[in-house]
Design a protein around this motif. Structure first.
Motif, PDB file in Angstrom:
ATOM      1  N   ALA A  34       0.943  -1.042  -0.074  1.00  0.00           N
ATOM      2  CA  ALA A  34      -0.136  -0.110  -0.174  1.00  0.00           C
ATOM      3  C   ALA A  34       0.929   1.204  -0.089  1.00  0.00           C
ATOM      4  O   ALA A  34       0.530   2.245  -0.750  1.00  0.00           O
ATOM      5  N   GLY A  35       2.048   1.300   0.549  1.00  0.00           N
ATOM      6  CA  GLY A  35       2.871   2.417   0.903  1.00  0.00           C
ATOM      7  C   GLY A  35       3.502   2.816  -0.441  1.00  0.00           C
ATOM      8  O   GLY A  35       3.533   3.862  -0.843  1.00  0.00           O
ATOM      9  N   ALA A  36       4.058   1.531  -0.913  1.00  0.00           N
ATOM     10  CA  ALA A  36       4.559   1.752  -2.461  1.00  0.00           C
ATOM     11  C   ALA A  36       3.696   2.240  -3.539  1.00  0.00           C
ATOM     12  O   ALA A  36       3.973   3.121  -4.275  1.00  0.00           O
ATOM     13  N   VAL A  37       2.560   1.884  -3.454  1.00  0.00           N
ATOM     14  CA  VAL A  37       1.512   2.220  -4.550  1.00  0.00           C
ATOM     15  C   VAL A  37       1.299   3.776  -4.324  1.00  0.00           C
ATOM     16  O   VAL A  37       1.216   4.808  -5.110  1.00  0.00           O
ATOM     17  N   ALA A  38       0.897   3.952  -3.070  1.00  0.00           N
ATOM     18  CA  ALA A  38       0.639   5.388  -2.664  1.00  0.00           C
ATOM     19  C   ALA A  38       1.768   6.293  -3.063  1.00  0.00           C
ATOM     20  O   ALA A  38       1.939   7.689  -3.520  1.00  0.00           O
ATOM     21  N   ALA A  39       3.231   5.756  -2.788  1.00  0.00           N
ATOM     22  CA  ALA A  39       4.270   6.729  -3.228  1.00  0.00           C
ATOM     23  C   ALA A  39       4.292   7.066  -4.478  1.00  0.00           C
ATOM     24  O   ALA A  39       5.030   7.751  -4.916  1.00  0.00           O
ATOM     25  N   CYS A  40       3.705   6.195  -5.399  1.00  0.00           N
ATOM     26  CA  CYS A  40       3.727   6.380  -6.788  1.00  0.00           C
ATOM     27  C   CYS A  40       2.429   7.498  -7.233  1.00  0.00           C
ATOM     28  O   CYS A  40       2.155   7.701  -8.490  1.00  0.00           O
ATOM     29  N   ASN A  41       2.022   8.039  -6.331  1.00  0.00           N
ATOM     30  CA  ASN A  41       0.843   8.938  -6.358  1.00  0.00           C
ATOM     31  C   ASN A  41      -0.634   8.066  -6.893  1.00  0.00           C
ATOM     32  O   ASN A  41      -1.411   8.730  -7.528  1.00  0.00           O
ATOM     33  N   ALA A  42      -0.878   6.869  -6.546  1.00  0.00           N
ATOM     34  CA  ALA A  42      -2.049   6.238  -6.807  1.00  0.00           C
ATOM     35  C   ALA A  42      -2.655   6.008  -5.265  1.00  0.00           C
ATOM     36  O   ALA A  42      -2.070   6.442  -4.311  1.00  0.00           O
ATOM     37  N   VAL A  43      -3.792   5.175  -5.443  1.00  0.00           N
ATOM     38  CA  VAL A  43      -4.217   4.638  -4.298  1.00  0.00           C
ATOM     39  C   VAL A  43      -3.815   3.291  -3.769  1.00  0.00           C
ATOM     40  O   VAL A  43      -3.882   2.406  -4.493  1.00  0.00           O
ATOM     41  N   GLY A  44      -3.046   3.457  -2.381  1.00  0.00           N
ATOM     42  CA  GLY A  44      -2.744   2.052  -1.883  1.00  0.00           C
ATOM     43  C   GLY A  44      -3.627   1.611  -0.876  1.00  0.00           C
ATOM     44  O   GLY A  44      -4.131   2.396   0.041  1.00  0.00           O
ATOM     45  N   THR A  45      -3.904   0.244  -0.806  1.00  0.00           N
ATOM     46  CA  THR A  45      -4.939  -0.064   0.212  1.00  0.00           C
ATOM     47  C   THR A  45      -4.474  -1.228   1.123  1.00  0.00           C
ATOM     48  O   THR A  45      -3.855  -2.180   0.564  1.00  0.00           O
ATOM     49  N   ILE A  46      -4.875  -1.084   2.246  1.00  0.00           N
ATOM     50  CA  ILE A  46      -4.266  -1.989   3.351  1.00  0.00           C
ATOM     51  C   ILE A  46      -5.406  -2.926   3.691  1.00  0.00           C
ATOM     52  O   ILE A  46      -6.692  -2.284   4.046  1.00  0.00           O
ATOM     53  N   ALA A  47      -5.504  -4.375   3.472  1.00  0.00           N
ATOM     54  CA  ALA A  47      -6.552  -5.356   3.928  1.00  0.00           C
ATOM     55  C   ALA A  47      -6.335  -5.325   5.411  1.00  0.00           C
ATOM     56  O   ALA A  47      -5.586  -5.697   6.077  1.00  0.00           O
ATOM     57  N   SER A  48      -7.578  -5.373   6.107  1.00  0.00           N
ATOM     58  CA  SER A  48      -7.653  -5.089   7.389  1.00  0.00           C
ATOM     59  C   SER A  48      -7.733  -6.256   8.211  1.00  0.00           C
ATOM     60  O   SER A  48      -7.424  -6.483   9.481  1.00  0.00           O
ATOM     61  N   VAL A  49      -8.049  -7.587   7.482  1.00  0.00           N
ATOM     62  CA  VAL A  49      -7.999  -8.626   8.016  1.00  0.00           C
ATOM     63  C   VAL A  49      -6.849  -9.289   8.771  1.00  0.00           C
ATOM     64  O   VAL A  49      -6.002  -9.715   7.902  1.00  0.00           O
ATOM     65  N   ASP A  50      -6.911  -9.568  10.042  1.00  0.00           N
ATOM     66  CA  ASP A  50      -5.727 -10.338  10.467  1.00  0.00           C
ATOM     67  C   ASP A  50      -4.448  -9.857  10.290  1.00  0.00           C
ATOM     68  O   ASP A  50      -3.369 -10.683   9.969  1.00  0.00           O
ATOM     69  N   LEU A  51      -4.047  -8.534  10.396  1.00  0.00           N
ATOM     70  CA  LEU A  51      -2.729  -8.031  10.024  1.00  0.00           C
ATOM     71  C   LEU A  51      -1.947  -8.443  11.201  1.00  0.00           C
ATOM     72  O   LEU A  51      -0.459  -8.235  11.052  1.00  0.00           O
ATOM     73  N   ARG A  52      -2.147  -8.889  12.274  1.00  0.00           N
ATOM     74  CA  ARG A  52      -1.321  -9.270  13.403  1.00  0.00           C
ATOM     75  C   ARG A  52      -0.002 -10.425  12.748  1.00  0.00           C
ATOM     76  O   ARG A  52       0.941 -10.513  13.358  1.00  0.00           O
ATOM     77  N   ARG A  53      -0.500 -11.198  11.882  1.00  0.00           N
ATOM     78  CA  ARG A  53       0.393 -11.971  11.307  1.00  0.00           C
ATOM     79  C   ARG A  53       1.616 -11.431  10.598  1.00  0.00           C
ATOM     80  O   ARG A  53       2.595 -12.066  10.158  1.00  0.00           O
ATOM     81  N   HIS A  54       1.805 -10.025  10.364  1.00  0.00           N
ATOM     82  CA  HIS A  54       2.818  -9.433   9.987  1.00  0.00           C
ATOM     83  C   HIS A  54       3.770  -9.092  11.184  1.00  0.00           C
ATOM     84  O   HIS A  54       4.822  -8.497  10.665  1.00  0.00           O
ATOM     85  N   HIS A  55       3.281  -9.231  12.429  1.00  0.00           N
ATOM     86  CA  HIS A  55       4.082  -8.802  13.560  1.00  0.00           C
ATOM     87  C   HIS A  55       4.254  -9.983  14.504  1.00  0.00           C
ATOM     88  O   HIS A  55       3.497 -10.425  15.144  1.00  0.00           O
ATOM     89  N   PRO A  56       5.578 -10.424  14.552  1.00  0.00           N
ATOM     90  CA  PRO A  56       5.799 -11.746  15.357  1.00  0.00           C
ATOM     91  C   PRO A  56       5.482 -11.613  16.589  1.00  0.00           C
ATOM     92  O   PRO A  56       5.265 -12.453  17.331  1.00  0.00           O
ATOM     93  N   ASP A  57       5.864 -10.184  17.291  1.00  0.00           N
ATOM     94  CA  ASP A  57       5.394 -10.188  18.727  1.00  0.00           C
ATOM     95  C   ASP A  57       4.028 -10.201  18.916  1.00  0.00           C
ATOM     96  O   ASP A  57       3.423 -10.750  20.066  1.00  0.00           O
ATOM     97  N   LEU A  58       2.963  -9.666  18.151  1.00  0.00           N
ATOM     98  CA  LEU A  58       1.713  -9.897  18.287  1.00  0.00           C
ATOM     99  C   LEU A  58       1.394 -11.508  17.986  1.00  0.00           C
ATOM    100  O   LEU A  58       0.368 -11.875  18.663  1.00  0.00           O
TER     101      LEU A  58
END
Length: 255
Positions: A34-58
């Motif tokens: 999402a950040g990379a797409v937005a950085a290109c001046n487009a619309v970047g989207t984060i999918a909200s479901v179960d994002l804890r899987r990106h964070h080992p501590d969580l």
């Protein structure tokens, strides 16, 4: 994809490239994409479901739990992860583009995800997997957040416009997903409906434009999604009244 002759997408007071990156969960549409797409001046989207899987501590925090304690801990961890992901995406975007969070209306924590995204300063909330009739109320304290329902036919669009107008709010944009060609939780109740012509962009886009004109919102962006895989198809959809296109597969296979 080179689209030099297409007009910019006007959304949330910004002029953007007319490309919306689809929300793909679990774990594909997160802060890096999402950040990379937005950085290109487009619309970047984060999918909200179960994002804890990106964070080992969580993940470690929610391991080994059971029953109601597990549910509460997982929900809390996912809300914390959403906060982190929005912040990380913002740092990558560095002020460019627009960042959205995709939330499924059908999930139990729908309202909590919407409120958390708004509290974290998200630019837009995109909602599918059901009719988000209550989205204006949930976001009432954040009037600058763009509200974008995902719908599949003119009937759904008409219902949202009617219900939201009574609440003093109309969509800032509408994503129109074709149930046969787009991935995700879409508007066809049974397999036989996938070929129903009421879902064809050639029909839905003009019908949607007419509905928006009737509500005094003819400039609301319409964003078709599903099976859009060539510049030629993008041009065809713009000629039908699209303001941008949403793409998932092309982004899903990038690094």
């Amino acid at each position: 994809m080179s689209l030099p002759t297409l007009p910019p997408l006007r959304l949330a007071g910004r002029l953007l490239k007319p490309i919306v990156q689809g929300g793909m969960g679990v774990g594909i549409s997160a802060h890096r994409l999402a950040g990379a797409v937005a950085a290109c001046n487009a619309v970047g989207t984060i999918a909200s479901v179960d994002l804890r899987r990106h964070h080992p501590d969580l993940m470690a925090r929610t391991a080994g739990l059971a029953g109601e304690a597990a549910r509460a801990a997982i929900n809390a961890a996912n809300l914390e992860a959403l906060d982190r992901e929005i912040g990380a995406a913002r740092r990558i975007a560095a002020g460019a583009g627009l960042l959205a969070v995709n939330v499924m209306r059908a999930v139990t924590e729908y309202a909590a995800y919407v409120r958390q995204a708004c509290a974290c300063g998200i630019d837009a909330v995109v909602v599918g997997a059901g009719l988000p009739l209550d989205l204006p109320e949930l976001t009432a304290d954040h009037p600058k957040v763009a509200l974008v329902p995902i719908l599949s036919d003119a009937r759904g669009i008409a219902l949202i416009l009617k219900k939201w107008e009574r609440k003093g709010r109309l969509p800032d944009a509408i994503v129109i997903e074709h149930p046969k060609h787009a991935g995700g939780h879409l508007g066809a109740a049974q397999i036989e409906d996938l070929d129903d012509p009421r879902f064809d962009f050639e029909r839905v886009l003009p019908e949607a434009r007419a509905l928006l004109r009737a509500h005094g919102a003819e400039d609301t962006p319409l964003i078709p999604a599903g099976g859009i895989n060539s510049p030629q198809r993008v041009r065809e959809l713009f000629d039908l009244g699209a303001s941008a296109v949403q793409v998932g597969t092309a982004f899903a296979v990038t690094e």
